[in-house]
Write a protein that holds these residues in place. Sequence first.
Motif, PDB file in Angstrom:
ATOM      1  N   ALA A  65       0.876  -1.170   0.000  1.00  0.00           N
ATOM      2  CA  ALA A  65       0.000   0.000   0.000  1.00  0.00           C
ATOM      3  C   ALA A  65       0.907   1.212   0.000  1.00  0.00           C
ATOM      4  O   ALA A  65       1.809   1.295   0.818  1.00  0.00           O
ATOM      5  CB  ALA A  65      -0.886   0.012   1.224  1.00  0.00           C
ATOM      6  N   PRO A  66       0.685   2.183  -0.853  1.00  0.00           N
ATOM      7  CA  PRO A  66      -0.394   2.261  -1.826  1.00  0.00           C
ATOM      8  C   PRO A  66      -0.006   1.811  -3.218  1.00  0.00           C
ATOM      9  O   PRO A  66      -0.808   1.978  -4.127  1.00  0.00           O
ATOM     10  CB  PRO A  66      -0.708   3.752  -1.834  1.00  0.00           C
ATOM     11  CG  PRO A  66       0.625   4.378  -1.680  1.00  0.00           C
ATOM     12  CD  PRO A  66       1.444   3.447  -0.821  1.00  0.00           C
ATOM     13  N   ARG A 174      -6.489  -2.970  -2.427  1.00  0.00           N
ATOM     14  CA  ARG A 174      -5.695  -2.036  -1.635  1.00  0.00           C
ATOM     15  C   ARG A 174      -6.118  -2.078  -0.164  1.00  0.00           C
ATOM     16  O   ARG A 174      -5.280  -2.098   0.741  1.00  0.00           O
ATOM     17  CB  ARG A 174      -5.910  -0.630  -2.207  1.00  0.00           C
ATOM     18  CG  ARG A 174      -4.898   0.354  -1.790  1.00  0.00           C
ATOM     19  CD  ARG A 174      -3.557   0.106  -2.411  1.00  0.00           C
ATOM     20  NE  ARG A 174      -3.519   0.328  -3.848  1.00  0.00           N
ATOM     21  CZ  ARG A 174      -2.629  -0.237  -4.655  1.00  0.00           C
ATOM     22  NH1 ARG A 174      -1.710  -1.051  -4.183  1.00  0.00           N
ATOM     23  NH2 ARG A 174      -2.641   0.013  -5.938  1.00  0.00           N
ATOM     24  N   CYS A 177      -4.927  -5.180   1.417  1.00  0.00           N
ATOM     25  CA  CYS A 177      -3.482  -5.075   1.580  1.00  0.00           C
ATOM     26  C   CYS A 177      -3.124  -4.256   2.814  1.00  0.00           C
ATOM     27  O   CYS A 177      -2.276  -4.645   3.611  1.00  0.00           O
ATOM     28  CB  CYS A 177      -2.892  -4.458   0.320  1.00  0.00           C
ATOM     29  SG  CYS A 177      -1.137  -4.188   0.437  1.00  0.00           S
ATOM     30  N   VAL A 178      -3.783  -3.117   2.978  1.00  0.00           N
ATOM     31  CA  VAL A 178      -3.519  -2.266   4.146  1.00  0.00           C
ATOM     32  C   VAL A 178      -3.839  -3.031   5.428  1.00  0.00           C
ATOM     33  O   VAL A 178      -3.059  -3.035   6.375  1.00  0.00           O
ATOM     34  CB  VAL A 178      -4.348  -0.963   4.069  1.00  0.00           C
ATOM     35  CG1 VAL A 178      -4.266  -0.197   5.386  1.00  0.00           C
ATOM     36  CG2 VAL A 178      -3.859  -0.084   2.924  1.00  0.00           C
ATOM     37  N   SER A 182      -0.006  -3.926   4.968  1.00  0.00           N
ATOM     38  CA  SER A 182       0.560  -3.236   3.807  1.00  0.00           C
ATOM     39  C   SER A 182       1.470  -4.081   2.940  1.00  0.00           C
ATOM     40  O   SER A 182       2.353  -3.561   2.258  1.00  0.00           O
ATOM     41  CB  SER A 182       1.291  -1.955   4.224  1.00  0.00           C
ATOM     42  OG  SER A 182       0.330  -0.985   4.557  1.00  0.00           O
TER      43      SER A 182
END
Lengths: 359, 359
Positions: A65-66, A174, A177-178, A182
Motif C-alpha cells: 500500500a499504496p 488495496r 493489503c492495508v 501493507s
Amino acid sequence: MRIEESDIPALARGCAVLGTGGGGDVRTGALAAARAVREHGPVPLVGLPDLDDDTLIVPLSGIGAPTVSHEMIHGEDEPRRIAAEVERLFGRPPGAVMSSEIGGSNGVAPVAWAAALGLPLLDADGMGRAFPEVQMVSMYVAGLPADLVVMSDVAGNVVTIRPVDGLWSERLARAVCVASGSSALMADYVLTAASARGAVVEGTVGRALAIGRATAGASDPLEALRQELGAVRLVTGKLTDVERRTTGGFVRGTATIEGTGADRGRTLTLELQNENLVATEDGAPLAMVPDLITVVDTETAAAIQTEGLRYGQRVTVLAWPCDPLWRTGKGLETAGPRAFGYDLEYTPVEELAEARRHG
Amino acid sequence: MRIEESDIPALARGCAVLGTGGGGDVRTGALAAARAVREHGPVPLVGLPDLDDDTLIVPLSGIGAPTVSHEMIHGEDEPRRIAAEVERLFGRPPGAVMSSEIGGSNGVAPVAWAAALGLPLLDADGMGRAFPEVQMVSMYVAGLPADLVVMSDVAGNVVTIRPVDGLWSERLARAVCVASGSSALMADYVLTAASARGAVVEGTVGRALAIGRATAGASDPLEALRQELGAVRLVTGKLTDVERRTTGGFVRGTATIEGTGADRGRTLTLELQNENLVATEDGAPLAMVPDLITVVDTETAAAIQTEGLRYGQRVTVLAWPCDPLWRTGKGLETAGPRAFGYDLEYTPVEELAEARRHG
C-alpha cells in the motif's frame, strides 16, 4: 530455456531498467529468486505457444500500500495458498506463473514463486514495464473482465475478490493489503493460455535478460544498452536537484539533470511518481508515459531507481517506446499522461525525437 | 410456522428489546422485511431439528464500519450474490438463512433476505442479543473455525475471506466494508445443520416474536415484558443526563437515570458502547455484559435504542441473563466486561439481584 541461478543478476539488471525508476528494489526480488532456484532447481521459461489453450496462468505480484510494487519478500506459503485457492476455484491446478509487472522487483521475484510451486514461468508480463496501480495492466486494456483477485498475506489469510470492474478491484485489493500490514501477494486476472493471447506483453522476461546481458563486458555499456533498448538518449549530465516527497509510500517529485560534455547548457527535468513519467526541456516534453524513461549511471549503464537518485550523480536519461498496447485509446486512457494528472497530449517518444532533429 | 407480514411489527419490537440499545434501528430492518414478505410471500421459520445434517445454513448480517450492526437496507442482489458464491464454494445451494445477530435491525432484516432467496429462516442466531464486533458470535465461542467470510456490497462486488482466525476475520472484513462505502452484507461461518448444533443460540426468532407480542394489549405492558424476559427491574425513573460521543459511527457514553416513585432517591448509571454494557448504582454494578440490559419506555414498554435516549424520558431499566454460552470462560473472554475495557469481574445479573435483596 531454464532460468538458472547464474541468470538472476542479469534478469535483475534488466528488470531495473524496465522499472523506469519504480517497481521496487530489484535486489529484494533477486535475493528471493536466487534462494528459491538454489533450493528447487532452475525454472523453465515457456512461451504462450508452448501452453495448451486451457492451461491456467497465474499472474503474481507483490502488492504494497499504496503501490503495486512492493519489495517485501514473500515466502513460499503465499504462492502455495494462492495456487491452492486457484485450484479450488477452477477445478484444476495452475500450469504456469506470470509476472504481473516485469519492471523492478516484481519482475524477478516470480522466478522464486514459480520455483516454489514447481511451475514454469511464462515469458510475458502484464505491463512490459512498471506501473503503480492494479488496473494498469495489459489484461485490463485488452478488455478482459477484472473479475477475480486472489490475495494472500504473511499471516496466512487468503482473500478472493470478485470485483465488478478494475477500479473496484484496485480499491478492494488495496484495502485488504492495508489491513494485512501493507504487504500481500496477489494473483490478478487468472488467465487461460487462450485468453492470454493478445492480452499480455509477450517476451518480456527474455527481453529483461537480454537487457541485463547487453552491458556485461561491453566496452561502452551505455551505448550497448541504448542499442539493445532502441532508446533515445535524452541527456547526459549531472543530477543537480532532486525533490522527493514520500506520501504513504508513494514517491512524487522532480529530478533536474544539467547536461555535461556535448549536452552542456541543457537542463532536463524529470517528473516522478514512483516511476519516471515525463521528461521535459525548457517546458517542452521529450518523452512521456507510457513510453519508458530510465535514468542510468553514465559509466556502468546500471539503472538508478527513483529512491536511489542522489545529487551529483553522473547520469544519462534514456527513453524508448512502450508496447503498442499502451498506445491504443484504452491504453492511453489507462496509463497515459492524463491518467497521472499531466495535461499533456500523448506523443510517442520517437516522434518527439524526430521533431527535435528537424526542429 | 411461517413469518407473515403481520408478524413483522412484533418481531421488530422483540429485536429492539434484545438489542440492548444497539443493533441498529429496527425500523429499517422491519421495512425491508415487510416489503420482501409482501413480494415473495411468508417465510417458513424452521428449527435445527427440521434440517438435514448437511443442509447449509448461511448466517447473514449487515456490516457497517466500525460496528457489525448496520441498518442500511440491502437489496435482493446482495443475498443472491452471497448465496451464489456459497453454492460455488460448497457445491450445493444454501438451505436456510440465519440471523447472525437477533438484536436490532439485523434480527428483522434476515426475513427479507430469506424471502428474496426463497429459503426458510432458522429459528436461531449467533448472539441471542447484539454485539459490536464480528468475532462476538456463538460460533466463535463454540470453537468453530472462523475460516470463511463471504461479503457483498451495493456495487455488486463479492469478497471471500479465508482468515486464519477470528481476529483476522474481523480486521479484513472491516477493511473490505470500509472500502465498499462502509456497508456490506456478510455471511460469516457458513454452517451445516450438524455443525450448528451447540454453536448457535436456538429459538431466538421465536423468542423475539414472543417478546414483541407480550406487551400487545397487556394492561401492564412493563410487567408483561418483565415476566416474558424473566428480567430484573433495575430502576424506574427519569433520564436526567445523557453523555454520548459518536466516534466513527461507534457510540460511547453514559446515561443517568434518577429514580421516581418507589425508586426516589436512587441513581442508576448506564455505561454505553453502542449497547448498554454496565449498570451501576453508587459505584456498585447491578448488571453487566454479556447479560442483557435494556432501557424501555415505562408506559409502553417499548425499547429505547441508545441513539434514542433523550433527557426527561420516563424509563425503566430491565436486565436479564444472557445465553449460558456467554457465561463460559471463552464466552466471557470474548464478550465479558473486560473485553469492553471494564475492570469488572463478571457476576450474573440474578446473583447481583439476589445479593441486593439480602444485602
